[in-house]
Design a protein around this motif. Sequence first.
Motif, PDB file in Angstrom:
ATOM      1  N   ASN A  26      26.282 -23.854   3.788  1.00  0.00           N
ATOM      2  CA  ASN A  26      26.623 -24.787   2.711  1.00  0.00           C
ATOM      3  C   ASN A  26      25.470 -25.132   1.766  1.00  0.00           C
ATOM      4  N   LYS A  48      26.923 -30.686   0.954  1.00  0.00           N
ATOM      5  CA  LYS A  48      25.599 -30.188   0.579  1.00  0.00           C
ATOM      6  C   LYS A  48      25.422 -29.895  -0.910  1.00  0.00           C
ATOM      7  N   GLY A  66      23.398 -32.858  11.051  1.00  0.00           N
ATOM      8  CA  GLY A  66      22.776 -31.536  10.889  1.00  0.00           C
ATOM      9  C   GLY A  66      21.313 -31.764  10.585  1.00  0.00           C
ATOM     10  N   THR A  67      20.994 -31.947   9.313  1.00  0.00           N
ATOM     11  CA  THR A  67      19.644 -32.405   8.969  1.00  0.00           C
ATOM     12  C   THR A  67      19.524 -33.905   9.270  1.00  0.00           C
ATOM     13  N   HIS A  78      23.013 -37.036   5.510  1.00  0.00           N
ATOM     14  CA  HIS A  78      24.078 -37.926   5.010  1.00  0.00           C
ATOM     15  C   HIS A  78      24.345 -39.102   5.938  1.00  0.00           C
ATOM     16  N   SER A 106      33.145 -28.847  11.477  1.00  0.00           N
ATOM     17  CA  SER A 106      32.338 -30.046  11.744  1.00  0.00           C
ATOM     18  C   SER A 106      33.156 -31.303  11.444  1.00  0.00           C
TER      19      SER A 106
END
Length: 394
Positions: free
Chosen positions: A167, A138, A272-273, A276, A351
């Motif tokens: 993060n 991040k 997550g979002t 990446h 993770s």
Amino acid sequence: MAQLLEVERLSCKENIDTETFVEITKKVLKAGGVEETIAVDSEGKVIGNKVLCNVLIRLGVKKIPVSLMNPEKVFYSLEELGFYDEVLGTPFRVFENSEELLYKGWPTPLVRLRSLENGSIRVWGKLEGFNPWGMSVKDRVGWMMFKNAIEELKKPPKLVVEATSTNTGLAVAAMCAIYGSKLKVYIPNTVSKTGEILLKIFGADVVRSDKPLTTDLIDEVEAEAKRLGAVSLNQFYNDVNLETHLRFTAKELDLQVRKAGLNVKAVIGGLGTSGHMSAISIYFKSRLKDIKTYGVVPKKGSTIQGIRRVESGMKWLKYTELDGVVEVDAREAAEEVVFLTRREGIFLGLSSGAVLSAYKKLIEGREIREGDVILVLPDMGFKYVDLISELLGL
Ligand code: PLP
């Protein structure tokens, strides 16, 4: 006549939507360069194809292919455009300041993990924990979102608000420290005490919510931003997140893979979002044939800081097709973290442990059978010692 012009000498400000940006990016990556030039007038002003020009600049090229008046068909490769120049690194690692330490310190390492190998498969971990600030994947996103906010405001923001599972908060806190801004972060109740303390050490004002997911806090944080007159960077909706990983994370991985002569058949990473892994999947599916990409999420009812279930909504997955989504629970992730530490001396975050576990499940299911496999490993384990101790009774 066609020629290459330094980016600094051109301006192609153009509002384009993310879909168009991604489509053109895919085309450029697939071609391995640009097949048409951008028309400029005799004073060097862009008069045609501003959209392509804008996309190229946002992808970080150093030179733009132009021609006087009418566009021409001339092929310039990514190398000729200076596309990779910004991720070549700094051999002696001497930096003028903390910001340079981040973006001139890339690429993050790609390390072979032999203890995970099986038959004709080779495994490589991309260690995003080697970013300098919050020591995670991040840092790149916090940096670019903040820089983008400075560009829009024409000065650093006074106050920034952000919902985070640690993060992104640490990355944005580092930029706030560098630019003298204040930061207020909102964390879900699943964030470890260590994460909360770290955010405070980095200078953030921390509000702990009683809700379990970072995404549960978004609306509240948007309302707070309005009430406080603060800038909300919003990693979940801010397209700079996707763009940053296309321009830096995926690009440098491409360079590493080619320099090492790898035959990449699969990339596995957490969601997550979705920033990446969407970017890496878009990028590599455009560059390479026969490559599979897999996302990793927590099993229903399990919590793994940084990743979450797809049904909770992810903005950028629609631009690419993952070949599968693998579910892992927190205990499995912790076991893999300990396994790798004891075999390779590399202590990863939870993770990342989930990514290792997902890789093993894919191998067992014969989904991946050969070639080089890339595991994207978002951070290291030091933030999670209490959680790992709880999960495994250590
Ligand atoms: N793993 C960790 C530790 C994270 O902090 C994050 C994001 O915050 C992720 C995985 C997921 O990354 P992304 O938001 O790019 O999907």
